[in-house]
Every structure is written in C-alpha cells, then in structure tokens.
Scaffold this motif. Structure first.
Motif, PDB file in Angstrom:
ATOM      1  N   LEU A 124       0.831  -1.210   0.000  1.00 13.78           N
ATOM      2  CA  LEU A 124       0.000   0.000   0.000  1.00 13.78           C
ATOM      3  C   LEU A 124       0.863   1.256   0.000  1.00 13.78           C
ATOM      4  CD1 LEU A 124      -2.780  -1.043   2.551  1.00 13.78           C
ATOM      5  CD2 LEU A 124      -3.056  -0.662   0.099  1.00 13.78           C
ATOM      6  N   ALA A 125       1.935   1.246   0.785  1.00 11.35           N
ATOM      7  CA  ALA A 125       2.839   2.401   0.838  1.00 11.35           C
ATOM      8  C   ALA A 125       3.511   2.621  -0.510  1.00 11.35           C
ATOM      9  CB  ALA A 125       3.890   2.200   1.933  1.00 11.35           C
ATOM     10  N   ALA A 126       3.931   1.544  -1.169  1.00  8.51           N
ATOM     11  CA  ALA A 126       4.568   1.669  -2.487  1.00  8.51           C
ATOM     12  C   ALA A 126       3.583   2.237  -3.503  1.00  8.51           C
ATOM     13  CB  ALA A 126       5.107   0.314  -2.944  1.00  8.51           C
ATOM     14  N   ALA A 127       2.336   1.798  -3.458  1.00  6.63           N
ATOM     15  CA  ALA A 127       1.319   2.304  -4.382  1.00  6.63           C
ATOM     16  C   ALA A 127       1.047   3.785  -4.129  1.00  6.63           C
ATOM     17  CB  ALA A 127       0.026   1.490  -4.245  1.00  6.63           C
ATOM     18  N   ALA A 128       0.957   4.175  -2.861  1.00  8.96           N
ATOM     19  CA  ALA A 128       0.728   5.580  -2.522  1.00  8.96           C
ATOM     20  C   ALA A 128       1.912   6.437  -2.952  1.00  8.96           C
ATOM     21  CB  ALA A 128       0.480   5.726  -1.025  1.00  8.96           C
ATOM     22  N   GLN A 129       3.114   5.922  -2.767  1.00 13.41           N
ATOM     23  CA  GLN A 129       4.309   6.658  -3.163  1.00 13.41           C
ATOM     24  C   GLN A 129       4.309   6.895  -4.670  1.00 13.41           C
ATOM     25  OE1 GLN A 129       7.939   4.606  -2.276  1.00 13.41           O
ATOM     26  NE2 GLN A 129       9.209   6.397  -2.643  1.00 13.41           N
ATOM     27  N   LYS A 130       3.907   5.890  -5.425  1.00 16.41           N
ATOM     28  CA  LYS A 130       3.851   6.017  -6.882  1.00 16.41           C
ATOM     29  C   LYS A 130       2.762   7.013  -7.292  1.00 16.41           C
ATOM     30  CE  LYS A 130       3.482   3.260 -11.085  1.00 16.41           C
ATOM     31  NZ  LYS A 130       3.299   1.924 -11.632  1.00 16.41           N
ATOM     32  N   GLN A 131       1.595   6.903  -6.664  1.00 14.73           N
ATOM     33  CA  GLN A 131       0.459   7.760  -7.009  1.00 14.73           C
ATOM     34  C   GLN A 131       0.727   9.227  -6.668  1.00 14.73           C
ATOM     35  OE1 GLN A 131      -3.248   6.529  -5.294  1.00 14.73           O
ATOM     36  NE2 GLN A 131      -4.381   8.244  -6.121  1.00 14.73           N
ATOM     37  N   TYR A 132       1.363   9.478  -5.533  1.00  9.45           N
ATOM     38  CA  TYR A 132       1.576  10.851  -5.063  1.00  9.45           C
ATOM     39  C   TYR A 132       3.036  11.287  -5.202  1.00  9.45           C
ATOM     40  CZ  TYR A 132      -3.080  10.157  -3.211  1.00  9.45           C
ATOM     41  OH  TYR A 132      -4.423   9.892  -3.088  1.00  9.45           O
ATOM     42  N   ARG A 133       3.724  10.757  -6.208  1.00  8.60           N
ATOM     43  CA  ARG A 133       5.144  11.023  -6.421  1.00  8.60           C
ATOM     44  C   ARG A 133       5.433  12.524  -6.501  1.00  8.60           C
ATOM     45  NH1 ARG A 133       7.050   7.467 -10.784  1.00  8.60           N
ATOM     46  NH2 ARG A 133       5.141   8.267 -11.662  1.00  8.60           N
ATOM     47  N   ARG A 134       4.662  13.255  -7.298  1.00  7.21           N
ATOM     48  CA  ARG A 134       4.909  14.702  -7.462  1.00  7.21           C
ATOM     49  C   ARG A 134       4.717  15.450  -6.149  1.00  7.21           C
ATOM     50  NH1 ARG A 134       1.666  15.209 -13.064  1.00  7.21           N
ATOM     51  NH2 ARG A 134       3.251  14.273 -14.395  1.00  7.21           N
ATOM     52  N   ALA A 135       3.654  15.153  -5.446  1.00  2.42           N
ATOM     53  CA  ALA A 135       3.393  15.835  -4.172  1.00  2.42           C
ATOM     54  C   ALA A 135       4.490  15.523  -3.162  1.00  2.42           C
ATOM     55  CB  ALA A 135       2.032  15.420  -3.621  1.00  2.42           C
ATOM     56  N   LEU A 136       4.933  14.279  -3.117  1.00  2.00           N
ATOM     57  CA  LEU A 136       5.976  13.908  -2.177  1.00  2.00           C
ATOM     58  C   LEU A 136       7.313  14.590  -2.522  1.00  2.00           C
ATOM     59  CD1 LEU A 136       5.154  10.113  -1.808  1.00  2.00           C
ATOM     60  CD2 LEU A 136       4.870  11.891  -0.074  1.00  2.00           C
ATOM     61  N   ARG A 137       7.607  14.726  -3.810  1.00  2.00           N
ATOM     62  CA  ARG A 137       8.820  15.456  -4.208  1.00  2.00           C
ATOM     63  C   ARG A 137       8.745  16.914  -3.791  1.00  2.00           C
ATOM     64  NH1 ARG A 137       9.927  13.071 -10.250  1.00  2.00           N
ATOM     65  NH2 ARG A 137      10.727  11.066  -9.545  1.00  2.00           N
ATOM     66  N   ALA A 138       7.569  17.530  -3.970  1.00  2.00           N
ATOM     67  CA  ALA A 138       7.399  18.934  -3.580  1.00  2.00           C
ATOM     68  C   ALA A 138       7.557  19.102  -2.069  1.00  2.00           C
ATOM     69  CB  ALA A 138       6.032  19.442  -4.025  1.00  2.00           C
ATOM     70  N   LEU A 139       7.020  18.161  -1.310  1.00  2.00           N
ATOM     71  CA  LEU A 139       7.146  18.224   0.150  1.00  2.00           C
ATOM     72  C   LEU A 139       8.577  18.017   0.616  1.00  2.00           C
ATOM     73  CD1 LEU A 139       3.946  16.256   1.181  1.00  2.00           C
ATOM     74  CD2 LEU A 139       4.392  18.684   1.541  1.00  2.00           C
ATOM     75  N   ALA A 140       9.351  17.263  -0.154  1.00  3.30           N
ATOM     76  CA  ALA A 140      10.728  16.940   0.239  1.00  3.30           C
ATOM     77  C   ALA A 140      11.658  18.142   0.068  1.00  3.30           C
ATOM     78  CB  ALA A 140      11.250  15.757  -0.567  1.00  3.30           C
ATOM     79  N   LYS A 141      11.242  19.149  -0.685  1.00  3.17           N
ATOM     80  CA  LYS A 141      12.107  20.314  -0.932  1.00  3.17           C
ATOM     81  C   LYS A 141      12.240  21.190   0.275  1.00  3.17           C
ATOM     82  CE  LYS A 141      11.419  20.474  -5.868  1.00  3.17           C
ATOM     83  NZ  LYS A 141      10.968  21.234  -6.997  1.00  3.17           N
TER      84      LYS A 141
END
Length: 75
Positions: free
Chosen positions: A58-75
């Motif tokens: 489930l975490a891997a699927a969420a990471q794939k689905q929200y990849r752009r948002a997670l990259r933006a949050l990581a900045k």
C-alpha cells in the motif's frame, strides 16, 4: 542485538545464516519466510507477517500515485 552474519553462496543465490540463539529468540526455523527490506542504513530482515507485506504494498502504491506531491514536500 547486533551480530556478525556470514553470507554464503546457496545455488545461484547468496544466503545468510542466523545464529541459533537469535533464530530461537525470533521464533524462526528452517523454511520460515522473512521479509528483506532495503533501508538507507542497509538491509532489515524481519519475520514474515502478511499484514506488514500488505502495508508495504500500500505504501509503495501511494508513493507512486503521489510522487509529485511527495517530491514537492521533500524540498
């Protein structure tokens, strides 16, 4: 507990042998499944639990689905 474990060739793969006292403490025996998880610090071996495997999927699927948002949050 930290223990030194030697890797050995097992057919076409590489395997690790757990010390007997560690295997007993974790209730692991020959033929049992464990999960191997790559982390930033190395490899984590943990006793197999279907709930953990489902959670990781489930975490891997969420990471794939929200990849752009997670990259933006990581900045």
């Amino acid at each position: 507990m930290v223990r030194n474990v030697k890797l050995r060739r097992m057919g076409g793969s590489v395997g690790a042998t757990l010390p007997k006292d560690m295997a007993e403490r974790l209730h692991l025996g020959a033929g049992d499944d464990v999960l191997a998880v790559e982390t930033a610090n190395g490899i984590l071996l943990t006793p197999y639990d279907p709930d953990v495997e489902e959670g990781l999927a489930l975490a891997a699927a969420a990471q794939k689905q929200y990849r752009r948002a997670l990259r933006a949050l990581a900045k």
